[in-house]
Write a protein that holds these residues in place. Structure first.
Motif: not given
Length: 487
Positions: A323-332
């Motif tokens: 699995m690729a670890l991800t970070h979030l861009e934006g919210s909700g």
């Protein structure tokens, strides 16, 4: 009741509607393709608000009710109560059910349009979205749709034979279907035995070695798609322990201060569950889990996007997922998961992909948006094809619960009623309805199954279930169903 609250039959009748009904115009004949919630709610609304309309419901399988029968988890019998209302609709004099008919093969949409004033396509989402990653076709990888179909007795999935000989299962997806599958995999057999789960899947689950289930999602806790009722049920599942990492929830109390109440309560429940166990315990828990005596456990993993299903040495079976670890861009809800460049491997012998269902085009004559998996429409009116309508998942995409589908179907039914009222649908020319379709089917050697035929199948299933101490024992072979009713 109509959406506006006034029942069109009596008091608040829109101008001219009643007078038009009392004229000697031929009865409008409406055909609905699909007998799941969308089909039945569309039929129900039209029959309730038009005194003359006749509605015929066509279904591919011999048995009705679609995902209420084949999608709702066996341990959620209360959700299936809508079947009682659908049965009342099917028994109405102006309604008929024709099962065992595949529209697009046994009869075309063009032929239906010639036989009816209006045709409503409500056939749902018959396929699943794929992960689109290497290794997806390895043995031990299944779609949620096929797995749910297997334990719910959907004929096309009756021979699935999933391999449950591993200890760890990984479910890709954070929706209610993912939780349903996790719950079925980890439920005590004593609970499942009292449900209408199929005999063959109950036997397979009795031999299952699965004791750990990870539910993996690309995004974070604030983007999960499951609902609080399902989460609470999972947390309270006897003999199974939730494993949530407190670090995943750091700072979320502030983030949800202004969130809508359902999202806020759902997140609070996850935080509470994560913090109930002191952090030091996790190492002990993992150590204990390796011993045979450990209880079953399940957990949520966030911000991980499957890249590849990893094969065993012989290249045949699944041994894990990278699995690729991800970070979030934006919210909700609009937050996007972007890979960080880091990867992680998780060992598992069973992978279930629960990333959504997908509708398929039914007939070349019907417009279809393959990108979105829907029939292009406006309030259920199919674009560019007067007299053709759609409702349910094929209209708006595979989202929402039965109540969502009900409102959506009423919306489409309302469009049909309006088009009848203002003359968009010309009922001055009478249409033969099933009279015409029946001849076509006979010429092609197709034998429809009536609703009273279904009631015989239903009675047989209930009788078999009673003998086993269950609400019903589903018949999973269509040939057996047809033999039972003398076809």
């Amino acid at each position: 009741m109509g959406p506006g609250g006034a029942c069109w039959r009596g008091g608040g009748v829109p101008g001219g509607f009643k007078r038009w009904l009392s004229s000697s115009a031929p009865a409008p004949r409406v055909c609905v393709v699909g007998s799941g919630p969308a089909g039945f709610y569309t039929a129900q609304h039209i029959l309730k608000h038009h005194n003359g309309a006749q509605v015929d419901i066509y279904e591919k399988l011999p048995v009705p009710f679609g995902l209420v029968r084949f999608g709702v988890a066996p341990d959620h019998p209360e959700v299936k109560n809508v079947i009682n209302a659908f049965t009342q609709t099917a028994r109405l004099e102006r309604c008929a059910y024709y099962g065992n008919i595949t529209v697009g093969r046994d009869v075309t949409v063009a032929e239906l349009r010639q036989a009816y004033h209006a045709v409503v396509l409500s056939y749902g989402a018959e396929d699943n979205r794929v992960l689109g990653i290497p290794g997806e076709n390895l043995s031990g990888v299944y779609s949620a749709r096929a797995f749910v179909g297997w334990y719910n007795g959907l004929p096309e999935n009756r021979d699935l034979k999933p391999d449950l000989s591993c200890e760890t299962a990984l479910i890709v997806g954070h929706g209610n279907v993912a939780l349903d599958i996790a719950r079925i995999l980890l439920s005590p057999l004593s609970l499942l035995r009292k449900t209408d789960i199929t005999d063959c899947s109950l036997a397979a689950l009795a031999c299952s070695k699965v004791k750990r289930v990870w539910l993996v999602g690309r995004r974070g806790p604030l983007q999960v798609a499951f609902t609080i009722k399902e989460l609470r049920e999972m947390i309270n599942l006897p003999g199974a322990r939730p494993v949530l990492n407190p670090a995943d929830f750091t700072g979320l109390e502030n983030a949800i201060k202004d969130a809508p109440r359902p999202r806020k309560r759902l997140t609070e429940l996850m935080i509470k569950t994560a913090l109930e166990k002191p952090g030091e315990k996790t190492v002990e828990v993992q150590a204990a889990a390796t011993q045979a005596v450990a209880p079953r456990e399940w957990g949520l993993k966030f911000q991980r996007s499957p890249q590849e299903v990893l094969p065993t040495a012989d290249g045949r079976r699944v041994r894990g997922v990278r699995m690729a670890l991800t970070h979030l861009e934006g919210s909700g809800d609009s937050a996007k998961a972007v890979p960080t460049g880091d990867v992680e491997e998780l060992e598992c012998g069973l992978v279930l992909s629960s990333i959504g269902y997908r509708s398929l085009p039914l007939d070349p004559s019907v417009p279809f948006n393959t990108q979105r998996g829907i029939i292009p429409n406006s309030s259920g009116r199919v674009e560019g094809v007067p007299g053709l309508y759609c409702s349910g998942w094929v209209k708006r995409g595979p989202t929402g619960v039965i109540i969502t589908t009900m409102n959506d179907s009423f919306d489409t039914a309302q469009s049909v009623l309006e088009d009848l009222q203002v003359g968009v649908l010309d009922v001055s020319a009478s249409r033969e309805g099933f009279g015409a379709v029946g001849s076509i089917l006979r010429s092609r050697g197709v034998h429809p199954v009536s609703f009273s035929d279904w009631e015989k199948i239903d009675a047989a299933e209930v009788a078999r279930g009673k003998a086993a101490g269950k609400p019903r024992e589903k018949i999973v072979d269509p040939q057996e169903m047809l033999q039972l009713i003398g076809h």
